[in-house]
Design a protein around this motif. Sequence first.
Motif, short mmCIF file in Angstrom:
data_model
loop_
_atom_site.label_atom_id
_atom_site.label_comp_id
_atom_site.label_asym_id
_atom_site.label_seq_id
_atom_site.Cartn_x
_atom_site.Cartn_y
_atom_site.Cartn_z
N LEU A 72 31.99 -34.49 57.54
CA LEU A 72 31.87 -34.21 58.97
C LEU A 72 33.14 -33.55 59.50
O LEU A 72 33.08 -32.55 60.23
CB LEU A 72 31.62 -35.50 59.75
N ILE A 73 34.28 -34.11 59.16
CA ILE A 73 35.55 -33.54 59.63
C ILE A 73 35.70 -32.10 59.15
O ILE A 73 36.05 -31.20 59.93
CB ILE A 73 36.74 -34.42 59.18
N SER A 74 35.42 -31.88 57.87
CA SER A 74 35.54 -30.51 57.32
C SER A 74 34.58 -29.56 58.01
O SER A 74 34.93 -28.41 58.33
CB SER A 74 35.26 -30.53 55.82
N HIS A 75 33.36 -30.02 58.26
CA HIS A 75 32.35 -29.18 58.92
C HIS A 75 32.81 -28.78 60.31
O HIS A 75 32.73 -27.60 60.69
CB HIS A 75 31.04 -29.96 59.00
N PHE A 76 33.32 -29.73 61.08
CA PHE A 76 33.73 -29.44 62.45
C PHE A 76 34.98 -28.57 62.50
O PHE A 76 35.09 -27.66 63.33
CB PHE A 76 33.96 -30.74 63.23
N ILE A 77 35.93 -28.82 61.60
CA ILE A 77 37.14 -27.98 61.57
C ILE A 77 36.77 -26.53 61.24
O ILE A 77 37.23 -25.59 61.90
CB ILE A 77 38.16 -28.53 60.55
N ALA A 122 34.09 -38.82 63.96
CA ALA A 122 34.15 -39.22 62.56
C ALA A 122 34.57 -40.68 62.41
O ALA A 122 33.92 -41.46 61.70
CB ALA A 122 35.13 -38.31 61.81
N HIS A 123 35.64 -41.07 63.08
CA HIS A 123 36.10 -42.44 62.82
C HIS A 123 35.30 -43.50 63.56
O HIS A 123 35.27 -44.66 63.15
CB HIS A 123 37.61 -42.59 63.02
N ASP A 124 34.61 -43.13 64.65
CA ASP A 124 33.73 -44.12 65.27
C ASP A 124 32.51 -44.37 64.40
O ASP A 124 32.00 -45.50 64.36
CB ASP A 124 33.32 -43.67 66.67
N ILE A 125 32.03 -43.35 63.69
CA ILE A 125 30.99 -43.59 62.69
C ILE A 125 31.52 -44.53 61.61
O ILE A 125 30.86 -45.50 61.23
CB ILE A 125 30.51 -42.25 62.08
N ASP A 126 32.71 -44.27 61.13
CA ASP A 126 33.32 -45.10 60.09
C ASP A 126 33.47 -46.54 60.55
O ASP A 126 33.09 -47.49 59.84
CB ASP A 126 34.69 -44.50 59.72
#
Length: 402
Positions: free
Chosen positions: A268-273, A218-222
């Motif tokens: 993305l974070i919500s989806h993966f969690i 997530a944060h590397d995309i950001d």
Amino acid sequence: MSVGMAAPRAPYACDPERGRGRLFSEPPSKTRSPFRRDCDRVIHSTAFRRLKHKTQVFIFHEGDHYRTRLTHSLEVAQIARALARQLGLDEDLTETLALAHDLGHPPFGHAGERALDACLKAHGGFDHNAQALRVVTALEHRYPEFDGLNLTWESLEGIVKHNGPLTERNGAPTERYAESGIPIGIADFNCKFDLELWSYASLEAQVAAFADDIAYDAHDIDDGLRAGLFAIDDLREMPLTREIIGDIDRHYPGLQDIRRGAELVRELISHFISAVFAEATGRLELAKPQSAHDVRRHATPLIAFPEAVAREEAAIKAFLFQRMYRHRRVVRIMGEAEQIVADLFERYQRSPGDLPPEWIEGTEQETGAARARRIGNFIAGMTDRYALIEHQRLFDSTPDLR
């Protein structure tokens, strides 16, 4: 149970009152559990503070808004605690492992690790997990009665084994260590305090490992979007991100790209969690572990992505590898960073008197291997900034890393 609610403590969670203790006995805290005490010790350590100026992908002076190892670790801890709360695990142990997982990283991220591994090739190489263990068991000097932080067995186990067992039951190294062998720092410490290298780690450690992957993606995309290495619509080439971007555009037509990117990262974070929670729940229902002991002896990990989501996550990593980690600007800077680390190692080897006074003591009596490991420990603890300052002090020319 709705997402976000705390589940009651599960029978397979690590119980801080029934742990395996510390290498050096200490009186219990009157106000904190053993795992909360571990977490506080990590937060107050010198090594944790130094993560502020250690590279994630971008060198610290490229901008104030890019992730560092410190901000990455904080994001991992947030994701890990969210999962631990849903699964009824010990949140303090989970947070400890999330915050400690990068303590062994040298300056300049994976470039620094590659360089140190090459420098120490004749002396066992360099492994950041082994270095993290070395930090918390030997290199921190904050207590009068022992070196390191004297963390609990469960925390040390999680630092070493969060990515899975290191050996087979008979002691043979697993596939990933088949060529190099178990890292020296881990093998040596294991002789003093058996971490059962052949078993899986606790669910708390497994959760921390997946939280690391989620945070990375997530944060590397950001950060990649912020750096202009790719545009948000470039991410449409992957099915998952294409679907999320499409939903964002339908709900918020005309939204600025900076806000589209932020919304993509959140989704993305919500989806993966959610995916990890669903898969873990299914695996736990099948395995029915009744204790953390059962988790460690299970034949497979119990925290995982579903197969379809694992493919989605792998696609994101492949995209980032090509468009970010192998971007010509990043590759050039990381190549120069590797040279800085190699230069420093060679200089200290040749002239140990250039080390700080507290690191010089004893070098005259040390063998080549012992001296090399000492120099490796010193360099591994450097921040990006300090490594550049040292290189400027010792050499006529230092790359600008821009």
